[in-house]
Design a protein around this motif. Sequence first.
Motif, PDB file in Angstrom:
ATOM      1  N   MET A   1      13.613   2.123  -5.200  1.00 24.16           N
ATOM      2  CA  MET A   1      15.120   1.410  -4.690  1.00 24.16           C
ATOM      3  C   MET A   1      16.065   1.779  -5.092  1.00 24.16           C
ATOM      4  O   MET A   1      16.809   1.942  -6.134  1.00 24.16           O
ATOM      5  N   CYS A   2      17.253   2.261  -3.825  1.00 24.93           N
ATOM      6  CA  CYS A   2      18.469   2.601  -4.733  1.00 24.93           C
ATOM      7  C   CYS A   2      19.098   0.688  -4.919  1.00 24.93           C
ATOM      8  O   CYS A   2      19.015   0.065  -3.886  1.00 24.93           O
ATOM      9  N   ASP A   3      19.683   0.928  -5.950  1.00 25.68           N
ATOM     10  CA  ASP A   3      20.713  -0.249  -6.324  1.00 25.68           C
ATOM     11  C   ASP A   3      22.061   0.032  -5.566  1.00 25.68           C
ATOM     12  O   ASP A   3      22.623   1.026  -6.181  1.00 25.68           O
ATOM     13  N   ARG A   4      22.337  -0.735  -4.993  1.00 31.85           N
ATOM     14  CA  ARG A   4      23.664  -0.763  -3.931  1.00 31.85           C
ATOM     15  C   ARG A   4      24.711  -1.171  -5.034  1.00 31.85           C
ATOM     16  O   ARG A   4      25.656  -1.023  -4.550  1.00 31.85           O
ATOM     17  N   ASN A   5      24.695  -2.036  -5.423  1.00 25.84           N
ATOM     18  CA  ASN A   5      25.409  -2.589  -6.960  1.00 25.84           C
ATOM     19  C   ASN A   5      26.185  -1.276  -8.039  1.00 25.84           C
ATOM     20  O   ASN A   5      27.191  -1.713  -8.775  1.00 25.84           O
ATOM     21  N   GLY A   6      25.684  -0.613  -8.939  1.00 29.68           N
ATOM     22  CA  GLY A   6      25.208  -0.051  -9.704  1.00 29.68           C
ATOM     23  C   GLY A   6      26.781   1.213  -9.359  1.00 29.68           C
ATOM     24  O   GLY A   6      27.396   0.905 -10.400  1.00 29.68           O
ATOM     25  N   GLY A   7      26.144   1.668  -9.027  1.00 32.13           N
ATOM     26  CA  GLY A   7      27.506   3.753  -9.287  1.00 32.13           C
ATOM     27  C   GLY A   7      29.149   2.995  -8.411  1.00 32.13           C
ATOM     28  O   GLY A   7      29.507   3.504  -8.518  1.00 32.13           O
ATOM     29  N   ARG A   8      28.597   2.239  -7.353  1.00 31.85           N
ATOM     30  CA  ARG A   8      29.613   2.169  -6.471  1.00 31.85           C
ATOM     31  C   ARG A   8      30.558   0.897  -7.236  1.00 31.85           C
ATOM     32  O   ARG A   8      31.586   1.460  -6.921  1.00 31.85           O
ATOM     33  N   ARG A   9      30.279   0.015  -8.336  1.00 32.63           N
ATOM     34  CA  ARG A   9      31.111  -1.194  -8.329  1.00 32.63           C
ATOM     35  C   ARG A   9      32.789  -0.284  -9.308  1.00 32.63           C
ATOM     36  O   ARG A   9      33.381  -0.759  -9.194  1.00 32.63           O
ATOM     37  N   LEU A  10      32.485   0.646 -10.281  1.00 32.83           N
ATOM     38  CA  LEU A  10      33.377   1.380 -10.457  1.00 32.83           C
ATOM     39  C   LEU A  10      34.118   2.236  -9.182  1.00 32.83           C
ATOM     40  O   LEU A  10      35.797   1.332  -9.205  1.00 32.83           O
ATOM     41  N   ARG A  11      34.310   2.371  -8.327  1.00 30.73           N
ATOM     42  CA  ARG A  11      34.296   3.479  -6.990  1.00 30.73           C
ATOM     43  C   ARG A  11      35.443   1.988  -7.027  1.00 30.73           C
ATOM     44  O   ARG A  11      36.588   2.065  -6.637  1.00 30.73           O
ATOM     45  N   GLN A  12      34.761   0.940  -6.396  1.00 30.01           N
ATOM     46  CA  GLN A  12      35.168  -0.060  -5.681  1.00 30.01           C
ATOM     47  C   GLN A  12      35.971  -0.523  -6.420  1.00 30.01           C
ATOM     48  O   GLN A  12      38.054  -0.978  -6.054  1.00 30.01           O
ATOM     49  N   TRP A  13      36.428  -0.652  -7.749  1.00 32.57           N
ATOM     50  CA  TRP A  13      36.849  -1.421  -8.194  1.00 32.57           C
ATOM     51  C   TRP A  13      38.455  -0.391  -8.390  1.00 32.57           C
ATOM     52  O   TRP A  13      39.649  -1.822  -8.485  1.00 32.57           O
ATOM     53  N   LEU A  14      38.003   0.270  -8.790  1.00 35.03           N
ATOM     54  CA  LEU A  14      39.401   1.147  -8.992  1.00 35.03           C
ATOM     55  C   LEU A  14      40.471   0.858  -7.526  1.00 35.03           C
ATOM     56  O   LEU A  14      41.505   1.275  -7.541  1.00 35.03           O
ATOM     57  N   ILE A  15      39.605   1.333  -6.755  1.00 31.42           N
ATOM     58  CA  ILE A  15      40.407   1.153  -5.082  1.00 31.42           C
ATOM     59  C   ILE A  15      41.246   0.269  -5.234  1.00 31.42           C
ATOM     60  O   ILE A  15      42.211   0.821  -4.560  1.00 31.42           O
ATOM     61  N   GLU A  16      40.906  -0.275  -4.997  1.00 36.91           N
ATOM     62  CA  GLU A  16      40.988  -1.984  -5.037  1.00 36.91           C
ATOM     63  C   GLU A  16      42.600  -2.221  -6.372  1.00 36.91           C
ATOM     64  O   GLU A  16      43.125  -2.980  -5.723  1.00 36.91           O
ATOM     65  N   GLN A  17      42.115  -1.313  -7.257  1.00 39.91           N
ATOM     66  CA  GLN A  17      43.369  -1.602  -8.343  1.00 39.91           C
ATOM     67  C   GLN A  17      44.365  -0.463  -7.747  1.00 39.91           C
ATOM     68  O   GLN A  17      45.534  -1.256  -8.608  1.00 39.91           O
ATOM     69  N   ILE A  18      43.973   0.041  -7.270  1.00 41.80           N
ATOM     70  CA  ILE A  18      45.177   1.505  -7.048  1.00 41.80           C
ATOM     71  C   ILE A  18      46.560   0.527  -5.927  1.00 41.80           C
ATOM     72  O   ILE A  18      47.406   0.409  -5.999  1.00 41.80           O
ATOM     73  N   ASP A  19      45.449   0.075  -5.348  1.00 46.08           N
ATOM     74  CA  ASP A  19      45.744  -0.758  -3.650  1.00 46.08           C
ATOM     75  C   ASP A  19      46.834  -1.742  -4.335  1.00 46.08           C
ATOM     76  O   ASP A  19      47.753  -2.050  -3.214  1.00 46.08           O
ATOM     77  N   SER A  20      46.510  -3.081  -5.723  1.00 47.46           N
ATOM     78  CA  SER A  20      47.446  -3.785  -5.813  1.00 47.46           C
ATOM     79  C   SER A  20      47.970  -3.618  -5.991  1.00 47.46           C
ATOM     80  O   SER A  20      49.596  -4.230  -6.465  1.00 47.46           O
TER      81      SER A  20
END
Length: 400
Positions: A1-20
């Motif tokens: 089963m795929c972990d929907r939180n693992g590899g996505r965390r850095l991507r989501q976090w970094l996009i949020e920081q850029i937009d901030s």
Amino acid sequence: MCDRNGGRRLRQWLIEQIDSSLYPGLVWENDSKTLFRIPWKHAGKQDYNQEVDASIFKAWAIFKGKFKEGDRAEPATWKTRLRCALNKSPDFEEVTERSQLDISEPYKVYRIVPEEEQKGKLGGGCMNEVTDMDCSSSEIEASTDDYLAIIKRSPSPAKDTCQKQVLQDWFIYNHSAALSQMIIQFYYGGKAVSQVTTTRPEGCRLSVGNVTGEKPYGTEPLESIRFPPADYIVSERQRHITKKLFGHLERGILLYSNRHGIFIKRLCQGRVFWSGNCMPFKDRSAKLERDEVVKIFDTNQYIREFQQCYSGQLRLPDSRVTLCFGEEFPDATPVQMKLIIVQVEQLGLKQLIDSSLKSYNTAGLHVLPDPQMDPVQRLLPDPCTTHQRAFYRETPQITV
């Protein structure tokens, strides 16, 4: 089963920081928001500001639970962790041809890789099985040979610039303590008489007599190192003149070393001349002014030149600073006739050089001496070579 939180965390976090827009230099590179810039200023730069230039790396360390306010600040470690995370994550790909690392406000450019493209590369496998990217302790404490292997890979010009930064970042992180230590070698009349390695990060005072209580760089007194006595000089005339010169060196000099380089302050009455990679003019002598702090060696400049010796002519740069007491230097007088010469080298740099030469010998390559090297480097005996170790066994060591 795929972990929907693992590899996505850095991507989501970094996009949020850029937009901030909270982090200077962390911005989108294009309107479609598929490319972004991340500030990449080296900690050794004179205008480096940890609060500004390391802010995004610190934020990632806080997010990952690797740092909390009140802990010891380790900007080099923070930077290494985020770099590892970006390099490991399939969500990001560095665009080296767009990165600018040799400007006053350097940055790297990364592309956000679409999920469809990632799946195609992995044959349709589940991308979200990738865990949250980070550096393991073994990667942070990587050995010299690992980085030298990266450097020797005939890189393109763009990657070459990137790899210089990798070497510098790793070197500063792993050798910050060793860069505060100095190997000091003494030569009388061109002959090696003693060698000592400093131990205190506050620096040392090199003088004829014991001088205590000096605290020019911090709360701890400086390490006291004495010139070897002139009694070991064979020539009676040279011994007599050297002792007279000692009379003008009582207050001595202060030496201090850190990741930025080697600094000196002349306190003694006697004149002191020097040569090193910070010399303002390569074709004339440089004299130290009294009571003035002078940077005589630049560590970052050396690392850049050291990198070039792998990708260019294989000319090993000079890692030592030469001090000449009481006589002009360098000049037309043969170096063997100089009364007192002292060579200073950062312990951390020597460790890097030793490791690199070992790596080259293993690969069957050879580092060539620089023909423009200071003449004292070519003529004075080198107590670090195998040949000169025999000399040291035959010559009594002088306690300093």
